[in-house]
Design an enzyme around this catalytic site. Sequence first.
Site, short mmCIF file in Angstrom:
data_model
loop_
_atom_site.label_atom_id
_atom_site.label_comp_id
_atom_site.label_asym_id
_atom_site.label_seq_id
_atom_site.Cartn_x
_atom_site.Cartn_y
_atom_site.Cartn_z
CG ASP A 8 -0.43 0.31 2.46
OD1 ASP A 8 0.88 0.38 2.43
OD2 ASP A 8 -1.11 0.24 3.43
CG HIS A 9 -0.68 4.84 1.56
ND1 HIS A 9 -1.58 3.85 1.72
CD2 HIS A 9 -0.55 5.42 2.68
CE1 HIS A 9 -2.12 3.89 2.99
NE2 HIS A 9 -1.81 5.09 3.37
CB CYS A 65 0.94 -2.45 4.61
SG CYS A 65 0.75 -3.42 5.93
CB THR A 67 2.30 -2.53 10.94
OG1 THR A 67 1.22 -3.16 10.38
CG2 THR A 67 2.03 -1.25 11.58
N GLY A 68 3.30 -4.03 8.06
CA GLY A 68 3.25 -5.32 7.59
C GLY A 68 2.11 -6.31 7.96
N GLY A 70 -1.44 -5.84 8.14
CA GLY A 70 -2.61 -5.75 7.49
C GLY A 70 -2.45 -6.48 5.98
CG HIS A 98 11.18 -23.38 12.03
ND1 HIS A 98 11.52 -23.35 13.22
CD2 HIS A 98 12.46 -24.05 11.37
CE1 HIS A 98 12.63 -23.69 13.54
NE2 HIS A 98 13.36 -24.26 12.45
CG ASN A 99 6.59 -20.63 10.41
OD1 ASN A 99 7.56 -19.57 10.67
ND2 ASN A 99 6.13 -21.36 11.17
NE ARG A 109 3.09 4.55 7.63
CZ ARG A 109 1.86 5.08 7.63
NH1 ARG A 109 0.85 4.60 8.49
NH2 ARG A 109 1.33 5.89 6.81
CG HIS A 133 9.80 -27.59 10.70
ND1 HIS A 133 9.44 -26.85 11.67
CD2 HIS A 133 11.30 -27.94 10.79
CE1 HIS A 133 10.50 -26.88 12.69
NE2 HIS A 133 11.62 -27.47 11.96
NE ARG A 136 5.67 -29.11 14.49
CZ ARG A 136 6.77 -28.87 15.48
NH1 ARG A 136 7.85 -28.14 14.89
NH2 ARG A 136 6.95 -29.63 16.23
C1 RB5 Z 1 -1.99 2.64 6.55
O1 RB5 Z 1 -2.07 3.84 7.12
C2 RB5 Z 1 -1.77 1.59 7.73
O2 RB5 Z 1 -2.81 1.31 8.50
C3 RB5 Z 1 -1.42 0.27 6.73
O3 RB5 Z 1 -0.25 0.44 5.83
C4 RB5 Z 1 -0.94 -1.01 7.78
O4 RB5 Z 1 0.01 -0.49 8.53
C5 RB5 Z 1 -2.24 -1.71 8.20
O5 RB5 Z 1 -1.82 -2.94 8.51
#
Ligand code: RB5
Length: 146
Positions: A8-9, A65, A67-68, A70, A98-99, A109, A133, A136
């Site tokens: 995403d952005h 994204c 946080t990675g 979503g 393992h996974n 971010r 593994h 699993r």
């Molecule tokens: C976007 O603002 C943010 O929510 C998205 O990139 C991500 O971190 C969601 O999990």
Amino acid sequence: MRIAVGSDHAGYRLKEFLAAHLATSGHDVDDLGTHSEAPVDYPEFGAAVGRAVSEGRAELGLCACGTGIGISIAANKIPGIRAALVHDVTTARLARAHNHANVVCMGGRMVGFEVAKDAVDTFLSTAPDGGRHDQRIREIAVLEAR
Ligand code: RB5
């Protein structure tokens, strides 16, 4: 290796950086977007990468994204996808070994670009471990089939 990438952005700059690194390393990169820092919704891009891997158009996927989190949740909704959120070389290695993760996800971010580059290189160079593994992973496939 053919690798599908998407973000995403909030993961855009990290995705661009890693896509360029992968291409320079000789990989065939399929960039499924997004293509700017204009706000978009991450599920579309996680699903696109997941489908590319699930349908065999890419061997592995890479998502970012903010946080990675979503985008990994979204990618994991595609059958056959094991998307792993990683933060460093160690989580990248274990996600693959393992996974048997087939999509690596990171937070644009959250991690420094050099750390992310080392993590992706480790993910790509680590072979899935067998034995317990494998069993699993089969159990996860059973859960998915229900
Ligand atoms: C976007 O603002 C943010 O929510 C998205 O990139 C991500 O971190 C969601 O999990």
